[in-house]
Design a protein around this motif. Structure first.
Motif, short mmCIF file in Angstrom:
data_model
loop_
_atom_site.label_atom_id
_atom_site.label_comp_id
_atom_site.label_asym_id
_atom_site.label_seq_id
_atom_site.Cartn_x
_atom_site.Cartn_y
_atom_site.Cartn_z
N ILE A 28 0.83 -1.20 0.00
CA ILE A 28 0.00 0.00 0.00
C ILE A 28 0.86 1.24 0.00
CG2 ILE A 28 -1.61 1.35 1.40
CD1 ILE A 28 -2.90 -1.35 2.20
N THR A 32 0.88 3.96 -2.94
CA THR A 32 0.58 5.37 -2.64
C THR A 32 1.67 6.28 -3.20
OG1 THR A 32 -0.55 4.67 -0.64
CG2 THR A 32 0.08 6.98 -0.77
N PHE A 50 -4.70 2.91 -9.66
CA PHE A 50 -4.99 2.37 -8.33
C PHE A 50 -5.83 1.09 -8.43
CE2 PHE A 50 -3.90 6.58 -6.47
CZ PHE A 50 -2.97 6.11 -5.56
#
Length: 79
Positions: A28, A32, A50
């Motif tokens: 993650i 990001t 994403f």
């Protein structure tokens, strides 16, 4: 000849827990950072990136997670 069954049920459960508690948060963070590099791109492209990143993380672990939520098939049966 050795049995090529793979990991036992308990080992798969442990590795699945490691992947979820350690690997997924790291993934993650990487996703990001990659998403942060796309700040100047259209929102639709960011969303697409994403969504793709959200799906591809599970592909290598598909066999690891298969059947984890069910009862242990190796456990002795109670009569």
């Amino acid at each position: 000849m050795a049995d090529k069954k793979g990991l036992s049920y308990k080992a798969r459960r442990r590795w699945a827990l490691v992947v979820l508690l350690i690997g997924l948060p790291l993934y993650i963070m990487v996703a990001t950072v990659l998403g942060g590099l796309l700040v100047d791109y259209p929102v639709v492209l960011q969303l697409l990136v994403f969504v793709v990143l959200g799906i591809i993380w599970i592909l290598p672990f598909k066999s690891l997670f298969r059947g984890i939520g069910q009862a242990d098939p190796d456990a002795p049966k109670d009569e």
